[in-house]
Motif scaffolding. Sequence first.
Motif, PDB file in Angstrom:
ATOM      1  N   ALA A  54       0.879  -1.174   0.137  1.00 39.26           N
ATOM      2  CA  ALA A  54       0.217   0.132   0.096  1.00 39.26           C
ATOM      3  C   ALA A  54       0.898   1.225   0.012  1.00 39.26           C
ATOM      4  O   ALA A  54       1.842   1.326   0.745  1.00 39.26           O
ATOM      5  CB  ALA A  54      -0.957  -0.032   1.265  1.00 39.26           C
ATOM      6  N   VAL A  55       0.619   2.274  -0.882  1.00 42.27           N
ATOM      7  CA  VAL A  55       1.111   3.488  -0.668  1.00 42.27           C
ATOM      8  C   VAL A  55       0.230   4.638  -0.626  1.00 42.27           C
ATOM      9  O   VAL A  55      -1.075   4.566  -0.878  1.00 42.27           O
ATOM     10  CB  VAL A  55       2.184   3.950  -1.784  1.00 42.27           C
ATOM     11  N   LYS A  56       0.532   5.686   0.036  1.00 45.29           N
ATOM     12  CA  LYS A  56      -0.372   6.917   0.313  1.00 45.29           C
ATOM     13  C   LYS A  56       0.019   7.878  -0.954  1.00 45.29           C
ATOM     14  O   LYS A  56       1.120   8.317  -0.898  1.00 45.29           O
ATOM     15  CB  LYS A  56      -0.186   7.328   1.520  1.00 45.29           C
ATOM     16  N   ILE A  57      -0.887   8.437  -1.665  1.00 47.21           N
ATOM     17  CA  ILE A  57      -0.620   9.633  -2.475  1.00 47.21           C
ATOM     18  C   ILE A  57      -0.548  10.762  -1.705  1.00 47.21           C
ATOM     19  O   ILE A  57      -1.473  11.254  -1.042  1.00 47.21           O
ATOM     20  CB  ILE A  57      -1.682   9.498  -3.665  1.00 47.21           C
ATOM     21  N   LEU A  58       0.507  11.537  -1.837  1.00 44.28           N
ATOM     22  CA  LEU A  58       0.666  12.713  -1.345  1.00 44.28           C
ATOM     23  C   LEU A  58       0.058  14.032  -2.099  1.00 44.28           C
ATOM     24  O   LEU A  58      -0.402  15.009  -1.667  1.00 44.28           O
ATOM     25  CB  LEU A  58       2.149  12.863  -0.927  1.00 44.28           C
ATOM     26  N   GLU A  59       0.694  13.796  -3.448  1.00 43.38           N
ATOM     27  CA  GLU A  59       0.525  14.957  -4.386  1.00 43.38           C
ATOM     28  C   GLU A  59       0.259  14.472  -5.762  1.00 43.38           C
ATOM     29  O   GLU A  59       0.742  13.378  -6.143  1.00 43.38           O
ATOM     30  CB  GLU A  59       1.599  15.846  -4.364  1.00 43.38           C
ATOM     31  N   LYS A  70       3.155  12.135  -6.356  1.00 40.13           N
ATOM     32  CA  LYS A  70       4.208  11.976  -5.027  1.00 40.13           C
ATOM     33  C   LYS A  70       3.780  10.974  -4.066  1.00 40.13           C
ATOM     34  O   LYS A  70       2.377  11.526  -3.845  1.00 40.13           O
ATOM     35  CB  LYS A  70       4.597  13.209  -4.655  1.00 40.13           C
ATOM     36  N   VAL A  71       4.117   9.865  -3.832  1.00 47.29           N
ATOM     37  CA  VAL A  71       3.704   9.083  -2.826  1.00 47.29           C
ATOM     38  C   VAL A  71       4.578   8.503  -1.795  1.00 47.29           C
ATOM     39  O   VAL A  71       5.916   8.792  -1.935  1.00 47.29           O
ATOM     40  CB  VAL A  71       3.265   7.599  -3.537  1.00 47.29           C
ATOM     41  N   THR A  72       3.932   7.969  -0.562  1.00 41.44           N
ATOM     42  CA  THR A  72       5.007   7.479   0.146  1.00 41.44           C
ATOM     43  C   THR A  72       4.714   6.058   0.623  1.00 41.44           C
ATOM     44  O   THR A  72       3.529   5.656   0.765  1.00 41.44           O
ATOM     45  CB  THR A  72       5.016   8.505   1.704  1.00 41.44           C
ATOM     46  N   ASP A  73       5.559   5.334   1.041  1.00 38.14           N
ATOM     47  CA  ASP A  73       5.274   3.860   1.723  1.00 38.14           C
ATOM     48  C   ASP A  73       5.568   3.892   3.076  1.00 38.14           C
ATOM     49  O   ASP A  73       5.935   3.067   3.691  1.00 38.14           O
ATOM     50  CB  ASP A  73       6.220   2.784   0.895  1.00 38.14           C
ATOM     51  N   GLY A  74       5.578   4.953   3.633  1.00 38.07           N
ATOM     52  CA  GLY A  74       5.589   5.255   5.131  1.00 38.07           C
ATOM     53  C   GLY A  74       7.011   5.389   5.558  1.00 38.07           C
ATOM     54  O   GLY A  74       7.381   6.099   6.474  1.00 38.07           O
ATOM     55  N   LYS A  75       7.930   4.996   4.736  1.00 38.09           N
ATOM     56  CA  LYS A  75       9.467   5.478   4.968  1.00 38.09           C
ATOM     57  C   LYS A  75      10.026   6.484   3.946  1.00 38.09           C
ATOM     58  O   LYS A  75      10.587   7.298   4.407  1.00 38.09           O
ATOM     59  CB  LYS A  75      10.273   3.970   4.775  1.00 38.09           C
ATOM     60  N   GLU A  76       9.699   6.267   2.811  1.00 39.58           N
ATOM     61  CA  GLU A  76      10.422   7.102   1.744  1.00 39.58           C
ATOM     62  C   GLU A  76       9.242   7.584   0.806  1.00 39.58           C
ATOM     63  O   GLU A  76       8.246   7.307   0.740  1.00 39.58           O
ATOM     64  CB  GLU A  76      11.413   6.171   0.713  1.00 39.58           C
ATOM     65  N   THR A  77       9.744   8.767   0.354  1.00 38.99           N
ATOM     66  CA  THR A  77       8.822   9.351  -0.625  1.00 38.99           C
ATOM     67  C   THR A  77       9.307   9.282  -2.062  1.00 38.99           C
ATOM     68  O   THR A  77      10.500   9.540  -2.204  1.00 38.99           O
ATOM     69  CB  THR A  77       8.529  10.804  -0.377  1.00 38.99           C
ATOM     70  N   VAL A 137      -6.684   9.183  -9.390  1.00 35.14           N
ATOM     71  CA  VAL A 137      -5.717   9.479  -8.494  1.00 35.14           C
ATOM     72  C   VAL A 137      -5.891  10.744  -7.647  1.00 35.14           C
ATOM     73  O   VAL A 137      -6.322  11.777  -8.444  1.00 35.14           O
ATOM     74  CB  VAL A 137      -4.168   9.602  -8.939  1.00 35.14           C
ATOM     75  N   LYS A 138      -5.789  10.814  -6.542  1.00 31.12           N
ATOM     76  CA  LYS A 138      -6.058  12.139  -5.606  1.00 31.12           C
ATOM     77  C   LYS A 138      -5.286  12.035  -4.480  1.00 31.12           C
ATOM     78  O   LYS A 138      -5.289  10.849  -3.929  1.00 31.12           O
ATOM     79  CB  LYS A 138      -7.405  12.539  -5.675  1.00 31.12           C
ATOM     80  N   PRO A 139      -4.708  13.065  -4.006  1.00 31.83           N
ATOM     81  CA  PRO A 139      -4.218  12.923  -2.616  1.00 31.83           C
ATOM     82  C   PRO A 139      -4.719  12.259  -1.708  1.00 31.83           C
ATOM     83  O   PRO A 139      -6.024  12.540  -1.759  1.00 31.83           O
ATOM     84  CB  PRO A 139      -3.970  14.483  -2.164  1.00 31.83           C
ATOM     85  N   ASN A 140      -4.039  11.751  -0.773  1.00 26.46           N
ATOM     86  CA  ASN A 140      -4.577  10.982   0.643  1.00 26.46           C
ATOM     87  C   ASN A 140      -5.158   9.509   0.201  1.00 26.46           C
ATOM     88  O   ASN A 140      -5.663   8.811   1.244  1.00 26.46           O
ATOM     89  CB  ASN A 140      -5.581  11.944   1.137  1.00 26.46           C
ATOM     90  N   LEU A 141      -5.205   9.209  -1.126  1.00 25.91           N
ATOM     91  CA  LEU A 141      -5.752   8.229  -1.394  1.00 25.91           C
ATOM     92  C   LEU A 141      -4.751   7.051  -1.189  1.00 25.91           C
ATOM     93  O   LEU A 141      -3.656   7.149  -1.238  1.00 25.91           O
ATOM     94  CB  LEU A 141      -6.102   8.087  -2.816  1.00 25.91           C
ATOM     95  N   ILE A 142      -4.918   5.890  -0.443  1.00 28.47           N
ATOM     96  CA  ILE A 142      -4.409   4.628  -0.225  1.00 28.47           C
ATOM     97  C   ILE A 142      -4.473   3.589  -1.340  1.00 28.47           C
ATOM     98  O   ILE A 142      -5.749   3.144  -1.522  1.00 28.47           O
ATOM     99  CB  ILE A 142      -4.423   4.161   1.053  1.00 28.47           C
ATOM    100  N   VAL A 143      -3.781   3.437  -2.372  1.00 28.46           N
ATOM    101  CA  VAL A 143      -3.620   2.345  -3.244  1.00 28.46           C
ATOM    102  C   VAL A 143      -2.704   1.296  -3.334  1.00 28.46           C
ATOM    103  O   VAL A 143      -1.676   1.361  -2.558  1.00 28.46           O
ATOM    104  CB  VAL A 143      -3.537   3.155  -4.768  1.00 28.46           C
ATOM    105  N   GLY A 144      -2.831   0.295  -4.148  1.00 27.90           N
ATOM    106  CA  GLY A 144      -1.975  -0.776  -4.295  1.00 27.90           C
ATOM    107  C   GLY A 144      -0.881  -0.387  -5.379  1.00 27.90           C
ATOM    108  O   GLY A 144      -1.036   0.329  -6.188  1.00 27.90           O
ATOM    109  N   PHE A 145       0.403  -0.704  -4.850  1.00 25.36           N
ATOM    110  CA  PHE A 145       1.396  -0.334  -5.695  1.00 25.36           C
ATOM    111  C   PHE A 145       2.629  -1.524  -5.739  1.00 25.36           C
ATOM    112  O   PHE A 145       2.735  -2.416  -4.735  1.00 25.36           O
ATOM    113  CB  PHE A 145       2.237   0.762  -5.092  1.00 25.36           C
ATOM    114  N   ALA A 146       3.206  -1.870  -6.767  1.00 26.93           N
ATOM    115  CA  ALA A 146       4.371  -2.794  -7.013  1.00 26.93           C
ATOM    116  C   ALA A 146       5.690  -1.891  -7.136  1.00 26.93           C
ATOM    117  O   ALA A 146       5.816  -1.221  -7.944  1.00 26.93           O
ATOM    118  CB  ALA A 146       4.017  -3.612  -8.050  1.00 26.93           C
TER     119      ALA A 146
END
Lengths: 337, 800
Positions: B47-52, B66-73, B84-93
């Motif tokens: 899961a990643v969170k979309i920031l911008e 721009k997304v974060t996996d909790g550690k990196e952006t 896509v829009k900010p704050n959405l949590i989506v599946g990511f490979a």
Amino acid sequence: MISDEIEKLKKEIWSSFEKIEDLSQLESFRIKYLGKKGKITSFLKLLKDLPLEEKKLLGKELNELKDELEERLREKEREILFKEEDKDLGLDLTLPGRSLSIGTLHPLTQIIDELCQIFSRLGFEVVTGPEIETEYYNFTALNIPDWHPARDMQATFYLKNGALLRTHTSPMQIRAMLERKPPLRIVAPGKVYRCDADIRHSPMFHQIEGLMVDRNVSFSDLKGVLIYFAKEVFGEKTKVRFRPSYFPFTEPSLEMDIECVICKGRGCRVCGSAGWLEILGAGMVHPEVFKAVNYDTEIWQGFAFGLGIERIAMIKYGIDDIRMFFENHLLFLQSFK
Amino acid sequence: MKIPISWLSEFIELKVSPEEVAEILTMGGVEVENIERPYENLGELIAVKILEVYKPEDLKDLAVCKVTDGKETFTVLTTAKEQVKPNLIVGFAKPESLTFGFEKVEIKSVKNYKSYGMFLSSYEAGISEEKEKLLILPENSSPGESIYKILGISEIVLDLAITPNRGDLLSIFGVARELHTLTSWELKPLNFEKSLSLGEKFPGKIEILDPDGCFRYAGRFFGKIKVKESPFYIQKRLWLCGLRPINNIVDITNYVLLELGQPLHAFDWRKIEGKTILVRSAYPKERLLMLDGIEREFTEEDLVIADAKKAMVLAGIMGGEETGVSETTEDIFLESAWFNPKRIRKSSQRHKITTESSYRFERNIDPEGVIWGLLRASELILKIAEAQTYSEVIDVYPKPFSSPKINLPTQKIVKYLGFSVPSEEVEKILNKVGETKKTDHGFQVVPFSYRQDLKIPEDLIEEIARIYGYERIPSTFPESILYCKGPSKKLEFERKLRDILKSLGFSKVITYSFIDPKSLEKLNLRKEDRRLNFIELANPLTSIQSVMRTSLIPGLIETACFNFFREINSLKIFEIGKVFFPTNNLLADEPLYLGILLMGNANKENWYENLRKFDIYDLKGYLESLFKTLRINIDFKPYSSEPFLKKGASFDLYLNGEKIGFAGEIKSLILKEFDLKTCVFVGEINLEILFEKFERIEKELTIKRPPKYPSTFRDVTCIIKKEIKIGEILDFVKTLSIPYLEKVKCIKIYEGPPIPEGEKSITIRFWYRAEDRTLKDEEVNDIQDAVAKSIFNKFSAKPR
Ligand SMILES: [Zn+2]
């Protein structure tokens, strides 16, 4: 009085005797008292003018003194000589000695020897045979006809003349049975070949094959012999398990696992979480195999087993790359002294 | 064979954990090699969170997130611009992971924008059929966590190693059935709709022309089907088993193959000429362009499925490209057959093709499964491919299969196992593998059609032992007569040899029996040399292991090289192994040889002696010690004929006039080719000849009592010409037949001042001894004077 003189001499002798420390002092002492012009000799000369009785008495006393002194001097000399040898501490004993190095036998040779000895104790005769084989001995006589998918289990090197490099030591079962009459017990170690090369597979490796044929030798006996073998090689506490398996030349067939020697069954990189390591394949000799050598299956039955020597060595010594056995790095070889 | 637990559960109720199922199967002889978790194997699907989100002008169809996996952006490019829009949590490979669609994820760049991975649709994550919609995860999911963990999705797949005798286990149902046999857990019945066995009249003709190749051929026509993508559950199951989805028809054939173990083949009905289906052997040189894009030429031994005009399929192995199902196919013919395993295997080997289908046919399928498979596929085709019409089932089955009757006397079970399994247990077990009847002495069993591996009583005994449990059978020790033979004399000889060499400081090596033919060329052997007549492998792995060695020397030199380049500067090794020469028949001549090699320094740097290199006298000395210990007289004849040895530092070794080997220093030019910048000495001996001699000597061996009377020695010191060899003098001494002479040896050689140039001073010592008395000085002097005189005369020696 001369006897007083003698008493005085005695005292003098023993007190200066005590002071002797080396061979030169010992020599001057000897000359001083025992030499031709020595004090004891001089006294003895004086005696000749004395009356007979006294001469006898004092003469005896002086001679006894002389004898004792001589004896003590011999002891003293030995004592000094002994000490003398301890005096020189000039050698540098921290230097290494002139050593000779003994050679080593290849680890696989050592394992083969060990296994042959174990089975020899059970009365198995050690035999050897050709490494270049025919399809017949390597496959067909072992109940693996050419259409049989079991041939896929062993990637075979063929020669241009149609012969092949034996893929297992099992052809020795056939050769040994043809050369002998039952009952029999043989083990056959040797090189075998398969088209396979990576850190776990070498195109050339070693196996040892065992075969016992007798009137009543059974599946239970096979288990007993294999457990004995596993404990001899890996230690009395080794745990083993038997799994059903398939080999065309045995029925029933089994594979024996030992509890992983590294993780003691908990699961690790070597045993791949299973906690068990596969050690060998075995089974009761298939009737088709007996047919190929004309043994009457109404009378004879038997078991056979085969195992990889490299695998045993890798488990025993914790070696993870089979190729090391054939690189022959001197330091590797010498670690098996 | 991959067995998804979820699929397996459709056929049998699993009463224990997958790990325990694996244990039951393994201990029942169906080895579970691995317990896999395919979703986890895909890699980091998180899961990643979309920031911008921004949509640059120069990227038409893409958005940059721009997304974060909790550690990196980091940035991700996506085509799902609208979703896509900010704050959405989506599946990511993440890069290096795999998607459900077998795609490997990589870092991509478009213009100046980089994408460190990709957003996943539900389909790409292997969760549902939705391909377009982004996989949106619950709001409370934490970035960085696995999407499968978040969604609670997990699949466990058992990877089984099926032995070649158990073709019946190459299916999910087969494994379920085996689990039932091993545990008695209830098997869920197979239900196929009965109506399916009916249908319209078959619009064509089927004929088996080669009944040896095909035992049963069944099929059915389906009209107006829709070829499209398979439903997600089919795709997912194929994926779990490691297969790629293609289209619904192909997927259904694969699905049924995995499920029931019955291979099927679908033909495009329009492409079948004359609506005739023939199972026949191929015509010589008949050709077919096959599904893998390769055109193959067949022989009469190949079996094909043909129409009126041409071969369409290499039977049981692979179809032709032309008659296969494509997007435009409307009507199909579905084949379900039972081919001769031997014929399939031979064709598969001849053409080097192994397919899921040929693999199963080779291992023999269940003759009764032919119809089941067809019915199961029919059901799916009607449902999924929306077939409008279907025909009756055509079943050409000239000689129906019947299992053998196997008689198993109870006595035999006991004798074979060395243990008596309780009779009720035996009966229960046998009932699981076939129709079982009690007889007077035991049982008669007719194995089920899928257990064609059961043919003889011993096969049934294995079933009894296996299902009863190998672990439950006791272990005993065999009773046998005590007689046994010890190791052969030859093995003992070999052991003695290697023990001597070991104590002389040599290490035993083992090198490959196959070598590079070039390494023999490097030895500069003459054309007619027997060693160049080597045996070649037909299928070597590499050219450097392509011929059987005819000498141990190349392997030893290779070993020397290996060590030399690893800073080993002193090496003493030997090998005892076979070399191989061709004969007139298939088997080779495989004599056992001994090879030895010395390289580099004879000693180590020491405080007590100077460092020196090995020389020929080291080699000779070791060999002399060896032969002396074996009590064998070997002649070291100077100047070996081996072209790779320095003539002046080499010997040929003779035993009773027969050449048994050689020893000497390798020519520098040859060492240069191996980049070996040191000296190398080698020797090779044919042990077969040496052994014969050794065996004879061992037999005749008697031990003499050590001498009672003292010996005495006399020296001859003289100056002789430098060219005179000590051996010549010793040979001459032998001709003198000197009384009481026990031993002669050269003990000193000196060259240099004050000895004139071209000459040398030597000292030869003669030992004399009589067996029955102490020799008198005068007596020895007289003998020695005469000897000295002869030597002085013969070699024009001068006194020192
Ligand atoms: Zn382990």
